[in-house]
Motif scaffolding. Structure first.
Motif, PDB file in Angstrom:
ATOM      1  N   ILE A   1       4.463  -3.443  16.381  1.00 29.46           N
ATOM      2  CA  ILE A   1       5.142  -4.346  17.061  1.00 29.46           C
ATOM      3  C   ILE A   1       4.835  -4.588  18.190  1.00 29.46           C
ATOM      4  CG2 ILE A   1       6.617  -6.233  17.025  1.00 29.46           C
ATOM      5  CD1 ILE A   1       6.727  -5.165  13.745  1.00 29.46           C
ATOM      6  N   GLY A   2       4.746  -5.504  19.075  1.00 28.94           N
ATOM      7  CA  GLY A   2       4.882  -6.588  20.638  1.00 28.94           C
ATOM      8  C   GLY A   2       3.302  -5.300  20.530  1.00 28.94           C
TER       9      GLY A   2
ATOM     10  N   LEU B   1       9.664  -4.507   7.621  1.00 31.70           N
ATOM     11  CA  LEU B   1      10.319  -5.233   6.428  1.00 31.70           C
ATOM     12  C   LEU B   1      10.867  -6.470   7.548  1.00 31.70           C
ATOM     13  CD1 LEU B   1      13.493  -4.988   5.497  1.00 31.70           C
ATOM     14  CD2 LEU B   1      14.322  -3.652   7.192  1.00 31.70           C
TER      15      LEU B   1
ATOM     16  N   ARG C   1      -8.292 -13.580  12.909  1.00 30.05           N
ATOM     17  CA  ARG C   1      -8.021 -12.970  11.833  1.00 30.05           C
ATOM     18  C   ARG C   1      -7.345 -13.879  11.379  1.00 30.05           C
ATOM     19  NH1 ARG C   1      -7.263  -7.031  13.467  1.00 30.05           N
ATOM     20  NH2 ARG C   1      -6.522  -7.478  15.186  1.00 30.05           N
TER      21      ARG C   1
ATOM     22  N   ALA D   1       9.293  -0.638  14.526  1.00 35.17           N
ATOM     23  CA  ALA D   1      10.171  -1.095  14.343  1.00 35.17           C
ATOM     24  C   ALA D   1      10.155  -2.070  12.866  1.00 35.17           C
ATOM     25  CB  ALA D   1      11.112  -2.099  15.075  1.00 35.17           C
ATOM     26  N   ALA D   2      10.825  -2.527  12.136  1.00 36.65           N
ATOM     27  CA  ALA D   2      11.040  -3.240  11.587  1.00 36.65           C
ATOM     28  C   ALA D   2      10.154  -2.330   9.756  1.00 36.65           C
ATOM     29  CB  ALA D   2      10.005  -5.174  11.342  1.00 36.65           C
ATOM     30  N   PHE D   3      10.378  -1.784   9.465  1.00 34.34           N
ATOM     31  CA  PHE D   3      10.168  -0.369   8.723  1.00 34.34           C
ATOM     32  C   PHE D   3      11.841   0.242   8.136  1.00 34.34           C
ATOM     33  CE2 PHE D   3      10.393   3.326  10.518  1.00 34.34           C
ATOM     34  CZ  PHE D   3      10.672   3.405  11.932  1.00 34.34           C
TER      35      PHE D   3
ATOM     36  N   PRO E   1       1.077  -1.338   0.536  1.00 34.34           N
ATOM     37  CA  PRO E   1       0.317  -0.217  -0.059  1.00 34.34           C
ATOM     38  C   PRO E   1       0.820   1.240  -0.103  1.00 34.34           C
ATOM     39  CG  PRO E   1       0.381  -0.843   2.157  1.00 34.34           C
ATOM     40  CD  PRO E   1       0.560  -1.925   1.665  1.00 34.34           C
TER      41      PRO E   1
ATOM     42  N   MET F   1       3.094   2.868   2.869  1.00 32.97           N
ATOM     43  CA  MET F   1       3.276   2.046   4.238  1.00 32.97           C
ATOM     44  C   MET F   1       4.320   1.422   4.142  1.00 32.97           C
ATOM     45  SD  MET F   1       0.410  -0.277   5.958  1.00 32.97           S
ATOM     46  CE  MET F   1       0.139  -0.547   7.666  1.00 32.97           C
ATOM     47  N   GLY F   2       5.216   1.811   6.125  1.00 31.84           N
ATOM     48  CA  GLY F   2       5.835   0.741   6.221  1.00 31.84           C
ATOM     49  C   GLY F   2       6.997   1.623   5.609  1.00 31.84           C
TER      50      GLY F   2
ATOM     51  N   ARG G   1      -2.120  -5.618  24.425  1.00 31.64           N
ATOM     52  CA  ARG G   1      -3.383  -5.992  24.086  1.00 31.64           C
ATOM     53  C   ARG G   1      -4.223  -4.620  25.923  1.00 31.64           C
ATOM     54  NH1 ARG G   1      -7.918 -10.299  23.382  1.00 31.64           N
ATOM     55  NH2 ARG G   1      -6.272 -11.353  22.459  1.00 31.64           N
TER      56      ARG G   1
ATOM     57  N   THR H   1      15.491   1.772  21.495  1.00 34.47           N
ATOM     58  CA  THR H   1      14.185   1.264  20.834  1.00 34.47           C
ATOM     59  C   THR H   1      12.965   2.586  20.993  1.00 34.47           C
ATOM     60  OG1 THR H   1      14.498  -1.063  21.862  1.00 34.47           O
ATOM     61  CG2 THR H   1      11.956  -0.438  20.944  1.00 34.47           C
TER      62      THR H   1
ATOM     63  N   PHE I   1      11.396  -6.828   2.070  1.00 41.67           N
ATOM     64  CA  PHE I   1       9.919  -5.694   2.586  1.00 41.67           C
ATOM     65  C   PHE I   1       8.906  -6.530   1.804  1.00 41.67           C
ATOM     66  CE2 PHE I   1       7.650  -1.931   1.567  1.00 41.67           C
ATOM     67  CZ  PHE I   1       7.365  -1.387   2.834  1.00 41.67           C
TER      68      PHE I   1
ATOM     69  N   ALA J   1      -8.189  -5.058  20.053  1.00 38.12           N
ATOM     70  CA  ALA J   1      -6.971  -6.233  21.261  1.00 38.12           C
ATOM     71  C   ALA J   1      -5.545  -5.953  20.272  1.00 38.12           C
ATOM     72  CB  ALA J   1      -7.790  -6.352  21.044  1.00 38.12           C
ATOM     73  N   THR J   2      -5.258  -6.041  18.878  1.00 46.60           N
ATOM     74  CA  THR J   2      -4.051  -6.846  19.078  1.00 46.60           C
ATOM     75  C   THR J   2      -3.433  -6.453  17.713  1.00 46.60           C
ATOM     76  OG1 THR J   2      -5.101  -8.391  16.858  1.00 46.60           O
ATOM     77  CG2 THR J   2      -4.879  -9.318  18.760  1.00 46.60           C
ATOM     78  N   ARG J   3      -4.023  -4.932  17.442  1.00 49.66           N
ATOM     79  CA  ARG J   3      -3.769  -4.340  16.192  1.00 49.66           C
ATOM     80  C   ARG J   3      -3.684  -2.824  16.533  1.00 49.66           C
ATOM     81  NH1 ARG J   3      -3.945  -4.709   9.299  1.00 49.66           N
ATOM     82  NH2 ARG J   3      -2.008  -3.288   8.839  1.00 49.66           N
TER      83      ARG J   3
ATOM     84  N   THR K   1      16.107  -2.920  14.395  1.00 43.09           N
ATOM     85  CA  THR K   1      14.523  -3.740  14.338  1.00 43.09           C
ATOM     86  C   THR K   1      15.372  -5.114  15.361  1.00 43.09           C
ATOM     87  OG1 THR K   1      13.580  -2.703  12.384  1.00 43.09           O
ATOM     88  CG2 THR K   1      12.916  -4.606  13.952  1.00 43.09           C
TER      89      THR K   1
ATOM     90  N   ARG L   1       0.993 -11.192  15.073  1.00 39.91           N
ATOM     91  CA  ARG L   1       1.532 -10.478  16.048  1.00 39.91           C
ATOM     92  C   ARG L   1       2.752 -11.211  16.403  1.00 39.91           C
ATOM     93  NH1 ARG L   1      -2.820 -11.756  20.806  1.00 39.91           N
ATOM     94  NH2 ARG L   1      -3.147 -12.691  19.574  1.00 39.91           N
ATOM     95  N   LEU L   2       4.038 -10.251  16.588  1.00 35.63           N
ATOM     96  CA  LEU L   2       4.991 -10.923  16.775  1.00 35.63           C
ATOM     97  C   LEU L   2       5.780  -9.772  18.488  1.00 35.63           C
ATOM     98  CD1 LEU L   2       6.879 -11.212  13.242  1.00 35.63           C
ATOM     99  CD2 LEU L   2       5.714 -13.436  15.087  1.00 35.63           C
ATOM    100  N   PRO L   3       6.166 -10.257  19.429  1.00 39.14           N
ATOM    101  CA  PRO L   3       7.061 -11.332  19.300  1.00 39.14           C
ATOM    102  C   PRO L   3       6.263 -12.720  19.895  1.00 39.14           C
ATOM    103  CG  PRO L   3       8.552 -10.122  20.231  1.00 39.14           C
ATOM    104  CD  PRO L   3       7.312  -9.397  20.156  1.00 39.14           C
TER     105      PRO L   3
ATOM    106  N   ALA M   1       6.440  -1.643  20.288  1.00 43.13           N
ATOM    107  CA  ALA M   1       7.674  -0.827  19.529  1.00 43.13           C
ATOM    108  C   ALA M   1       6.792  -0.138  17.632  1.00 43.13           C
ATOM    109  CB  ALA M   1       8.411  -1.709  19.441  1.00 43.13           C
TER     110      ALA M   1
ATOM    111  N   ALA N   1       2.762  -3.775   5.897  1.00 40.59           N
ATOM    112  CA  ALA N   1       4.064  -3.659   5.069  1.00 40.59           C
ATOM    113  C   ALA N   1       4.893  -2.998   6.275  1.00 40.59           C
ATOM    114  CB  ALA N   1       4.036  -2.152   4.190  1.00 40.59           C
TER     115      ALA N   1
END
Lengths: 117, 395
Positions: free
Chosen positions: A35-36, B20, B205, A78-80, A13, A16-17, A39, A63, B9, A105-107, B55, B249-251, A76, B18
């Motif tokens: 990330i992480g 990494l 989901r 992260a991962a982008f 998209p 994003m990211g 809830r 972080t 990516f 709750a999860t995102r 990360t 969801r992670l970790p 967090a 999206a």
């Protein structure tokens, strides 16, 4: 007419990211999922709420996290692509805020921008 | 744990997402809390190497990164359909990793060469070049080969999964083969004994992108590091996949947070029937309808359109819904609340006691109240709608 259209990158998209840079190297804007996600911290949050972006020093690394006004860590950053730029700007004392685009709750999806002085 | 696998990516249009990740980065992050001291060995695009390192550091994962010049990206229309897969280009020097427990994945950029006591290896394809043995890898104690269902039967000349698994064990020196199912769950093969099924667990989901990586990571931790038997480890890995699918969801959490999950009954999908209802007046509507039908078929579910393809859209004429209710059936409604005919079907199905799953991509708030209030399951992306329909059928 023979054959079909060749494969083409759609790049989605959009935006994003990955970080977009504006007027200077810390004028950053990006949309990511946290990330992480915790809830318990997402309870009561809704789209349109604004989270604080904090730098947390860890064992040998820093972080970036998003917190509620009460100080609860939601997740967090992260991962982008561009995370290193964000960490560098936070380390210089530049403030950022995270607008919640979508939360459950999860995102939790946020758009991070530099906070106005 | 030592993890060796690619970093790419990845992006998805519906739902928008999206990040990494790639198999290696995702698996390392997945087990970071369960397995302190996890180390990731990976190739990564040079401009993303710093972002990856930062990360992983946030999750206390150490990294060995070989920077490469290619920017490799995967794109998905939705979690079941890749819209862009990068071609394998230049091959870089092998990533050689040694450890007590090593999890390895096949990669586009080079070869993972593992030396381990216990190794878990997912070739990520049926390409013979991805073979564990051919890479020069070895496991001094045990090797678990984890593959997708579809790849298992492609790996050997024999079409029967049990025979194929036995062939993999013989060829690769594997102690066991774990075959992951597309819908979730797995089958564990050991020696020439019949496979032992491990159930899928229901998630709210179905994100699914990277679910195999998560399965392998959890399995490697519980089987390789914690010494669980293979079936018990695969069961926990299956639960982890359900946990992950609910929002990527992670970790991963400790096992006590995975208790109480609903196991999806393992009856053959072919005994289930999904009725599809939705408008097909525009090309976009028709595409969505056909996409749903195609993926339900691929998952082994029998699909029928609730209305006939031609003639007036009359439930009475279409003799629908069937009475008495067909066991293990459900209605998937693709009308996004706005289509009168689909809504009529929803009402008929509800009155007939048939589970209804509604895909609502744009509708929200009050428009959905009547549907959710009357027992319809409301979903917001196609992959989740398909998955929840399948779960409803299998119950």
């Amino acid at each position: 007419m023979g054959g079909g259209l060749p494969p083409k990158r759609r790049r989605m998209p959009y935006g994003m990211g990955q970080v977009r840079t504006g007027s200077d190297e810390c004028d950053l804007t990006f949309t990511v999922d946290l990330i992480g996600v915790r809830r318990d911290a997402t309870r009561g949050l809704q789209a349109g709420d604004v989270l604080e972006v904090d730098l947390v020093a860890g064992a040998g690394a820093s972080t970036a996290v998003c917190r509620t006004a009460d100080g609860a860590t939601v997740g967090a950053l992260a991962a982008f692509r561009g995370l290193v730029s964000l960490l560098g700007c936070l380390d210089q004392g530049v403030r950022f805020e995270a607008l919640i685009e979508d939360v459950g709750a999860t995102r939790c999806t946020v758009t991070v921008t530099r906070a106005e002085a | 744990m030592n993890v060796v696998g690619g970093t790419y990516f990845e992006s998805c249009a519906f739902p928008a997402w999206a990040g990494l990740f790639g198999s290696g980065a995702r698996a390392a992050m997945a087990v970071s809390a369960l397995s302190p001291g996890t180390r990731l060995s990976t190739y990564a695009y040079a401009e993303s190497a710093g972002d990856l390192r930062a990360t992983m550091a946030a999750f206390e994962v150490e990294t060995d990164i070989v920077a490469i010049g290619e920017r490799l990206e995967f794109e998905y229309w939705h979690p079941l359909r890749k819209s862009w897969v990068p071609e394998a280009g230049r091959r870089y020097a092998d990533l050689a990793v040694t450890g007590d427990v090593v999890l390895g994945f096949g990669m586009l950029e080079g070869t993972a060469r593992l030396t381990a006591g216990r190794a878990v290896y997912d070739p990520r394809s049926a390409d013979p070049a991805s073979s564990f043995v051919r890479s020069g890898s070895r496991a001094t104690e045990q090797l678990a080969y984890v593959v997708q269902d579809a790849d298992l039967v492609r790996l050997g000349p024999l079409p029967d999964p049990r025979d194929a698994a036995t062939g993999v064990m013989a060829r690769e020196g594997a102690t066991l083969v774990v075959s992951r199912h597309a819908f979730g769950g797995a089958t564990v093969y050991r020696g020439d004994a019949p496979g032992i099924p491990v159930p899928a667990y229901a998630a709210r989901r179905w994100f699914r992108i990277g679910a195999g990586d998560v399965f392998c990571a959890a399995f490697a931790h519980y089987w390789g590091e914690r010494g669980f038997d293979a079936v018990g480890a695969a069961d926990l890995a299956s639960r982890c996949v359900a946990w992950f699918n609910d929002g990527a969801r992670l970790p991963l959490p400790p096992p006590d947070e995975l208790e109480g999950m609903e196991a999806v009954p393992g009856r053959p999908a072919s005994g289930c029937r999904v009725y599809l209802s939705g408008p097909r007046r525009t090309m976009a509507q028709r595409w969505l309808f056909d996409e749903a039908a195609a993926y339900l078929d691929a998952l082994g579910f029998r699909t029928e359109t609730a209305f006939a393809d031609d003639g007036p859209r009359s439930p009475t004429r279409a003799n629908w819904p069937p009475r008495p209710r067909v066991p293990h059936s459900a209605l998937l409604a693709l009308g996004d609340v706005a289509d009168l005919g689909t809504n009529l079907h929803v009402g008929y199905a509800q009155a007939n006691g048939m589970p209804v799953v509604l895909l609502a991509e744009t509708a929200s708030g009050g428009d959905l109240t009547m549907f959710s209030g009357s027992g319809c399951e409301v979903t917001h992306d196609l992959a989740t709608a398909l998955y929840r329909t399948c779960v409803a059928c299998l119950r």
